[in-house]
Motif scaffolding. Sequence first.
Motif, PDB file in Angstrom:
ATOM      1  N   SER A 266     -54.592  29.584  24.550  1.00  0.00           N
ATOM      2  CA  SER A 266     -55.787  29.804  25.365  1.00  0.00           C
ATOM      3  C   SER A 266     -55.593  29.163  26.736  1.00  0.00           C
ATOM      4  N   MET A 267     -56.389  29.655  27.694  1.00  0.00           N
ATOM      5  CA  MET A 267     -56.351  29.113  29.051  1.00  0.00           C
ATOM      6  C   MET A 267     -57.757  28.652  29.429  1.00  0.00           C
ATOM      7  N   ALA A 268     -57.816  27.482  30.057  1.00  0.00           N
ATOM      8  CA  ALA A 268     -59.091  26.938  30.528  1.00  0.00           C
ATOM      9  C   ALA A 268     -59.298  27.323  31.986  1.00  0.00           C
ATOM     10  N   ALA A 269     -60.497  27.774  32.298  1.00  0.00           N
ATOM     11  CA  ALA A 269     -60.877  28.085  33.671  1.00  0.00           C
ATOM     12  C   ALA A 269     -61.436  26.810  34.299  1.00  0.00           C
ATOM     13  N   LEU A 270     -60.895  26.455  35.468  1.00  0.00           N
ATOM     14  CA  LEU A 270     -61.285  25.207  36.128  1.00  0.00           C
ATOM     15  C   LEU A 270     -61.820  25.461  37.526  1.00  0.00           C
ATOM     16  N   VAL A 271     -62.780  24.636  37.936  1.00  0.00           N
ATOM     17  CA  VAL A 271     -63.280  24.623  39.307  1.00  0.00           C
ATOM     18  C   VAL A 271     -63.449  23.169  39.722  1.00  0.00           C
ATOM     19  N   GLY A 272     -63.478  22.954  41.031  1.00  0.00           N
ATOM     20  CA  GLY A 272     -63.714  21.609  41.510  1.00  0.00           C
ATOM     21  C   GLY A 272     -63.655  21.538  43.022  1.00  0.00           C
ATOM     22  N   THR A 273     -63.869  20.337  43.516  1.00  0.00           N
ATOM     23  CA  THR A 273     -63.774  20.073  44.949  1.00  0.00           C
ATOM     24  C   THR A 273     -63.117  18.711  45.148  1.00  0.00           C
ATOM     25  N   THR A 274     -62.606  18.506  46.347  1.00  0.00           N
ATOM     26  CA  THR A 274     -62.088  17.181  46.665  1.00  0.00           C
ATOM     27  C   THR A 274     -63.262  16.204  46.627  1.00  0.00           C
ATOM     28  N   THR A 275     -62.968  14.966  46.253  1.00  0.00           N
ATOM     29  CA  THR A 275     -64.033  13.977  46.102  1.00  0.00           C
ATOM     30  C   THR A 275     -64.461  13.354  47.426  1.00  0.00           C
ATOM     31  N   GLN A 276     -63.665  13.498  48.453  1.00  0.00           N
ATOM     32  CA  GLN A 276     -64.021  12.977  49.780  1.00  0.00           C
ATOM     33  C   GLN A 276     -63.900  14.087  50.801  1.00  0.00           C
ATOM     34  N   PRO A 277     -64.791  14.336  51.675  1.00  0.00           N
ATOM     35  CA  PRO A 277     -66.111  13.705  51.738  1.00  0.00           C
ATOM     36  C   PRO A 277     -66.982  14.185  50.587  1.00  0.00           C
ATOM     37  N   ASP A 278     -67.964  13.395  50.238  1.00  0.00           N
ATOM     38  CA  ASP A 278     -68.779  13.631  49.057  1.00  0.00           C
ATOM     39  C   ASP A 278     -69.933  14.579  49.370  1.00  0.00           C
ATOM     40  N   ALA A 279     -69.766  15.851  49.030  1.00  0.00           N
ATOM     41  CA  ALA A 279     -70.849  16.808  49.212  1.00  0.00           C
ATOM     42  C   ALA A 279     -70.863  17.835  48.102  1.00  0.00           C
ATOM     43  N   GLY A 280     -69.697  18.151  47.554  1.00  0.00           N
ATOM     44  CA  GLY A 280     -69.622  19.059  46.432  1.00  0.00           C
ATOM     45  C   GLY A 280     -69.780  20.514  46.793  1.00  0.00           C
ATOM     46  N   ALA A 281     -69.943  21.299  45.755  1.00  0.00           N
ATOM     47  CA  ALA A 281     -70.143  22.739  45.886  1.00  0.00           C
ATOM     48  C   ALA A 281     -70.927  23.178  44.661  1.00  0.00           C
ATOM     49  N   CYS A 282     -71.501  24.338  44.745  1.00  0.00           N
ATOM     50  CA  CYS A 282     -72.252  24.906  43.636  1.00  0.00           C
ATOM     51  C   CYS A 282     -71.447  26.077  43.083  1.00  0.00           C
ATOM     52  N   PHE A 283     -71.159  26.058  41.785  1.00  0.00           N
ATOM     53  CA  PHE A 283     -70.408  27.121  41.129  1.00  0.00           C
ATOM     54  C   PHE A 283     -71.341  27.845  40.159  1.00  0.00           C
ATOM     55  N   ASP A 284     -71.497  29.158  40.355  1.00  0.00           N
ATOM     56  CA  ASP A 284     -72.423  29.943  39.532  1.00  0.00           C
ATOM     57  C   ASP A 284     -71.736  31.179  38.956  1.00  0.00           C
ATOM     58  N   LYS A 285     -72.318  31.714  37.897  1.00  0.00           N
ATOM     59  CA  LYS A 285     -71.923  32.981  37.281  1.00  0.00           C
ATOM     60  C   LYS A 285     -70.450  33.030  36.866  1.00  0.00           C
ATOM     61  N   PRO A 286     -69.972  32.022  36.110  1.00  0.00           N
ATOM     62  CA  PRO A 286     -68.571  32.089  35.666  1.00  0.00           C
ATOM     63  C   PRO A 286     -68.350  33.234  34.682  1.00  0.00           C
ATOM     64  N   ASN A 287     -67.203  33.874  34.815  1.00  0.00           N
ATOM     65  CA  ASN A 287     -66.827  34.975  33.936  1.00  0.00           C
ATOM     66  C   ASN A 287     -65.348  34.799  33.604  1.00  0.00           C
ATOM     67  N   VAL A 288     -65.048  34.565  32.332  1.00  0.00           N
ATOM     68  CA  VAL A 288     -63.681  34.304  31.883  1.00  0.00           C
ATOM     69  C   VAL A 288     -63.370  35.256  30.736  1.00  0.00           C
ATOM     70  N   GLY A 289     -62.186  35.868  30.762  1.00  0.00           N
ATOM     71  CA  GLY A 289     -61.857  36.762  29.672  1.00  0.00           C
ATOM     72  C   GLY A 289     -60.441  37.281  29.715  1.00  0.00           C
ATOM     73  N   VAL A 290     -60.151  38.209  28.796  1.00  0.00           N
ATOM     74  CA  VAL A 290     -58.830  38.819  28.672  1.00  0.00           C
ATOM     75  C   VAL A 290     -59.026  40.316  28.455  1.00  0.00           C
ATOM     76  N   ASN A 291     -58.278  41.107  29.203  1.00  0.00           N
ATOM     77  CA  ASN A 291     -58.209  42.551  28.975  1.00  0.00           C
ATOM     78  C   ASN A 291     -56.822  42.859  28.429  1.00  0.00           C
TER      79      ASN A 291
END
Length: 162
Positions: free
Chosen positions: A132-157
């Motif tokens: 299996s494969m894990a789907a990953l998201v993220g942001t650098t920790t500096q500067p501290d502001a982040g991001a919003c991640f919505d509507k993830p879709n993971v699969g196999v065809n």
Amino acid sequence: MNPESSEEKFAISRAGIAAVSDRSSEVYFDIECTHFHNEQKILIGLVDSAKLTDDYLSQGLGVAINPKTGEIRDLINGQGIIGYLEEAPLEPYKAVRMAVEIEKIGNVYIPRIIVGDETILHPALYIGTLQSMAALVGTTTQPDAGACFDKPNVGVNVREDS
């Protein structure tokens, strides 16, 4: 590869898992990302979930996207800069679709990174057998502001002709 070894630290979250088929197939992960400023890099990837730990990105594909310059950098496979977005800089507070699509043929994986309407091709990877494969998201920790991640879709065809 530890993403912190590149002098930047990333806060990473798992967005889902896809079971990998033994047959030729496409593993995909797409998500909507709204970043808050262009000084913070965005991480997206698909990696071997069996070898994933909190501080280590296992085999697979993990890239950092610089929304200011459009630079896309491989964080796992030693490929360095693999491309640039033509539409950089990305507009803060505007949602953009980001995706990793990986064509799997035997143990060879052929990745594509998609940001908005742009596609960046990555050199083929020999990964070996994965469950299996894990789907990953993220942001650098500096500067501290982040991001919003919505509507993830993971699969196999799975390809019918394989």
